[in-house]
Design an enzyme around this catalytic site. Structure first.
Site, PDB file in Angstrom:
ATOM      1  N   GLU A  84       0.836  -1.212   0.000  1.00 58.76           N
ATOM      2  CA  GLU A  84       0.000   0.000   0.000  1.00 58.76           C
ATOM      3  C   GLU A  84       0.868   1.259   0.000  1.00 58.76           C
ATOM      4  O   GLU A  84       0.787   2.103   0.912  1.00 58.76           O
ATOM      5  CB  GLU A  84      -0.954  -0.007   1.197  1.00 58.76           C
ATOM      6  CG  GLU A  84      -1.982  -1.117   1.094  1.00 58.76           C
ATOM      7  CD  GLU A  84      -3.051  -1.069   2.177  1.00 58.76           C
ATOM      8  OE1 GLU A  84      -2.827  -0.446   3.216  1.00 58.76           O
ATOM      9  OE2 GLU A  84      -4.130  -1.660   1.960  1.00 58.76           O
ATOM     10  N   GLU A 135      -5.221  -8.507  -1.056  1.00 60.79           N
ATOM     11  CA  GLU A 135      -5.925  -8.316   0.221  1.00 60.79           C
ATOM     12  C   GLU A 135      -7.384  -7.997  -0.059  1.00 60.79           C
ATOM     13  O   GLU A 135      -7.682  -7.150  -0.911  1.00 60.79           O
ATOM     14  CB  GLU A 135      -5.355  -7.133   1.018  1.00 60.79           C
ATOM     15  CG  GLU A 135      -4.052  -7.384   1.688  1.00 60.79           C
ATOM     16  CD  GLU A 135      -3.607  -6.209   2.552  1.00 60.79           C
ATOM     17  OE1 GLU A 135      -4.471  -5.522   3.148  1.00 60.79           O
ATOM     18  OE2 GLU A 135      -2.400  -5.980   2.604  1.00 60.79           O
TER      19      GLU A 135
HETATM   20  C1  BG6 Z   1      -4.447  -3.028   4.769  1.00 61.13           C
HETATM   21  C2  BG6 Z   1      -3.074  -3.423   5.274  1.00 61.13           C
HETATM   22  O1  BG6 Z   1      -4.539  -1.648   4.773  1.00 61.13           O
HETATM   23  O2  BG6 Z   1      -5.548  -3.351   5.517  1.00 61.13           O
HETATM   24  C3  BG6 Z   1      -3.075  -4.548   6.287  1.00 61.13           C
HETATM   25  O3  BG6 Z   1      -2.192  -3.736   4.223  1.00 61.13           O
HETATM   26  C4  BG6 Z   1      -4.238  -4.362   7.235  1.00 61.13           C
HETATM   27  O4  BG6 Z   1      -1.834  -4.557   6.931  1.00 61.13           O
HETATM   28  C5  BG6 Z   1      -5.530  -4.422   6.431  1.00 61.13           C
HETATM   29  O5  BG6 Z   1      -4.279  -5.235   8.299  1.00 61.13           O
HETATM   30  C6  BG6 Z   1      -6.784  -4.312   7.275  1.00 61.13           C
HETATM   31  O6  BG6 Z   1      -6.685  -3.189   8.102  1.00 61.13           O
HETATM   32  P1  BG6 Z   1      -6.966  -3.275   9.657  1.00 61.13           P
HETATM   33  O7  BG6 Z   1      -6.664  -1.943  10.152  1.00 61.13           O
HETATM   34  O8  BG6 Z   1      -8.380  -3.671   9.784  1.00 61.13           O
HETATM   35  O9  BG6 Z   1      -6.031  -4.313  10.162  1.00 61.13           O
END
Ligand code: BG6
Length: 489
Positions: free
Chosen positions: A192, A387
Site C-alpha cells: 500500500e 488483500e
Molecule cells: C491493509 C493493510 O490496509 O488493511 C493490512 O495492508 C491491514 O496490513 C488491512 O491489516 C486491514 O486493516 P486493519 O486496520 O483492519 O487491520
C-alpha cells in the site's frame, strides 16, 4: 444475451495474505531489531470507530520504548506465528491454499537497517518458513516492505525522507532476493505504497518533531519519491537474479464516487482517485503523471531528484499491479458538509447506498469490479488481489464453533464481482484473502477485529491460549478453492 464463461482461469492463485508485524510476534528474538510497529500502541476501545494512524514525536517513541507492558503493544507478540508457523501452514494446506502472501521483517535481516552484514539467524528463519510452504505446495508471495522499517532508520535518518535509506533498502532487498531466488517467484515491493499520504510514520518512517508542520506534505512526497526509486531498484535486482520471477507494486485500492452529479464533485472524485493512481502510474509507466505537476505547484512541493532517477524509474517497470480492496468512498467539493465514513485510510464521505462493517468500512462489492476494470483499462497489466476481507467481531459458541456467515457473505459477494471482472476482460493472477488466520489489526492493533477463517484464542490484551480453531468460513473457503471459485453459495 449469450451466457458468459464466469470462471476463474486455471492456475488461479487462491490463498491468504499476512504481514510479519501483525503475526510473527517474537519482536526481540534471535537478533531482531526494533521496527517502527513495535512502538505502536493499541487504541482504546472508546476510539475504536475513529482512525488513529500514529504520527509520533521522538519523545513519544522514547516513552513507548520505556514502556515494558507488552499488552499495550500487541504487534510485539502478534499471534506467535514465529514459533507456530508449521501448525498454521498445515491449516493453510488443509484449506487448499495455492499461495500465501507474507512479508519479511527487515529488522530480522538488518536489525538497525544500516549494518553491512545480514543477521544469519533471521535469514535462516525465512528459509525454514519458505521451505515449509513449498513442502506443502503453497506458492509464497513475498512483500519486501509491509508497514515496517527499522526504528533506528526513523530515529537517526529521518525515515524515507533521507535518500540514504534507498541504498539501505536495496541492500536488504538484494540480500533476500539472492537468498530466496529459488524459492520465491512472486515479489511485491511496498505494501500500500499510497498509504504514506495518510500514514507518514508507519509507511514513511517520519517523526512529527523532525518536520515543520507546514512541510509535512513536502516530506511525504519526498519520501514517496525515494520509495519509488527504491522500488524500481528492487525490480531491477529481481529481474537480474530471477529471470522467471515476477515483481509488482501494491496499492490500497480505493474507488471514489462523486457525491452528486455536480461537475465539481466529479472533479473532486477524479482528484482523489489520483491519490491512488499516482503511485501505480509511476510504477507501471515509469514516470510522474502530468496531473501531479499542478498538485505540486499548488502545494509548494519540490521533489529533489538525482539525475539518474528518471532513467531508473523508466527502465524498471513492474510486471503486475497488486492491490488491496476493502471499501469505497465518496468525494465532494470542499464546501460540502456530510457525515464522514470510517476507514483505514483515504476515506471521505458516507455513501447512503452502502452498508458498513462493524468498524464503519463501507462494503461495496460492485465497486470492486469497477475498480478492477479501471486499473486494467489503464495499464493492461495483470492484476493481483492481495488483500480483501471483512474485519468483524466473532462469537465463540459453547461447543467452540464460530458461525461467521457475515464474513462468508462479504467474501462471496466480492469473489462474484471478481468473476464478473474476469468476464469484463480483466486479467487476474490470484486472490489472497486478508488475514486467513486472525491477526493483530494494522490500524488499531486490536485482536477483536478478526478477518480469519482460522480463529486464534487471544484477546485485545494478549490473554488466551493462542489455540487455533476453524470457523464456518474455513469450510466454505476450502470449497471455493477446490472448485476454483465455482462453489460460492
Ligand atoms: C491493509 C493493510 O490496509 O488493511 C493490512 O495492508 C491491514 O496490513 C488491512 O491489516 C486491514 O486493516 P486493519 O486496520 O483492519 O487491520
Amino acid at each position: 444475451m449469450n451466457k458468459l464463461e464466469n470462471e476463474f482461469p486455471e492456475g488461479f492463485l487462491w490463498g491468504g495474505a499476512t504481514a510479519a508485524n501483525q503475526i510473527e510476534g517474537a519482536f526481540d528474538a534471535d537478533g531482531k531489531g526494533l521496527s517502527n510497529n513495535d512502538v505502536v500502541e493499541r487504541i482504546k476501545p472508546k476510539d475504536r470507530k475513529k482512525l488513529h494512524l500514529p504520527f509520533p514525536s521522538s519523545q513519544e517513541i522514547q516513552e513507548a520504548l520505556d514502556n515494558q507492558d507488552q499488552r499495550h503493544f500487541p504487534k510485539r507478540y502478534g499471534i506467535d506465528f514465529y514459533n507456530r508457523y508449521k501448525e498454521d501452514i498445515a491449516l493453510f494446506k488443509e484449506l487448499g491454499f495455492k499461495a500465501f502472501r507474507l512479508s519479511i521483517a527487515w529488522t530480522r535481516i538488518f536489525p538497525n537497517g544500516d549494518e553491512t552484514e545480514p543477521n544469519e539467524v533471521g535469514l535462516a528463519y525465512y528459509d525454514n518458513l519458505l521451505d515449509e510452504l513449498l513442502k506443502n505446495d503453497i506458492q509464497p508471495i513475498v512483500t519486501l516492505s509491509h508497514y515496517e522499517m527499522p526504528l533506528h532508520l526513523s530515529m537517526e535518518y529521518g525515515g524515507w525522507t533521507n535518500r540514504k535509506v534507498i541504498d539501505l533498502f536495496v541492500r536488504f532487498a538484494e540480500t533476500v532476493l539472492e537468498r530466496y531466488k529459488d524459492k520465491v517467484k512472486y515479489w511485491i515491493t511496498f505494501n500500500e505504497i499510497n498509504s504514506i499520504l495518510m500514514s507518514p510514520f508507519i509507511s514513511g518512517g517520519i517523526l512529527r518533531d523532525k518536520v515543520k508542520e507546514e512541510e509535512v506534505l513536502q516530506a511525504i512526497f519526498q519520501a514517496a519519491h525515494h520509495q519509488f526509486v527504491a522500488s524500481a531498484k528492487a525490480v531491477q535486482v529481481c529481474h537480474r537474479l530471477i529471470p522467471d520471477g515476477q515483481i509488482g507494486c501494491m496499492v490500497l485500492g480505493m474507488i471514489n464516487y462523486p457525491n452528486s452529479p455536480h461537475p465539481e464533485d466529479l472533479l473532486a472524485a477524479l482528484q482523489d482517485q489520483h491519490k491512488t493512481f499516482f503511485f501505480t502510474d509511476v510504477h507501471v509507466r515509469g514516470h510522474y503523471p502530468s496531473y501531479m505537476k499542478r498538485f505540486f505547484k499548488e502545494h509548494g512541493i519540490t521533489i529533489e531528484k538525482q539525475p539518474e532517477d528518471d532513467e531508473i524509474l523508466q527502465s524498471n517497470l513492474v510486471d503486475f499491479v497488486s492491490l488491496s480492496y476493502y471499501m469505497s468512498t465518496v468525494s465532494a467539493r470542499p464546501e460540502t458538509v456530510g457525515e464522514q465514513a470510517a476507514g483505514n485510510i483515504l476515506t471521505n464521505l458516507k455513501n447512503p447506498y452502502l452498508e458498513a462493517s462493524d468498524w464503519g468500512w463501507q462494503i461495496d462489492p460492485i465497486g470492486f469490479r469497477t475498480l478492477l476494470n479501471m486499473f486494467y483499462e489503464r495499464y493492461e497489466k495483470p492484476l493481483f488481489i492481495v488483500e480483501n476481507g471483512l474485519g468483524a467481531h466473532d462469537k465463540v459458541e459453547e461447543d467452540g464453533s464460530i458461525h461467521d456467515e457475515y464474513r462468508i457473505d462479504y467474501l462471496r459477494q466480492h469473489i462474484k464481482q471478481m468473476r464478473e471482472a474476469i468476464d469484463d476482460g480483466v486479467e487476474l493472477l490470484g486472490y489472497t484473502a486478508w488475514g486467513p488466520i486472525d491477526l493483530v489489526s494494522f490500524s488499531s492493533s486490536e485482536m477483536s477485529k478478526r478477518y480469519g477463517f482460522i480463529y486464534v484464542d487471544q484477546d485485545d490484551e494478549g490473554n488466551g491460549t493462542l489455540e487455533r480453531s476453524r470457523k464456518d468460513s474455513f469450510y466454505w473457503y476450502k470449497e471455493v478453492i477446490s472448485s476454483n471459485g465455482e462453489k460460492l453459495d
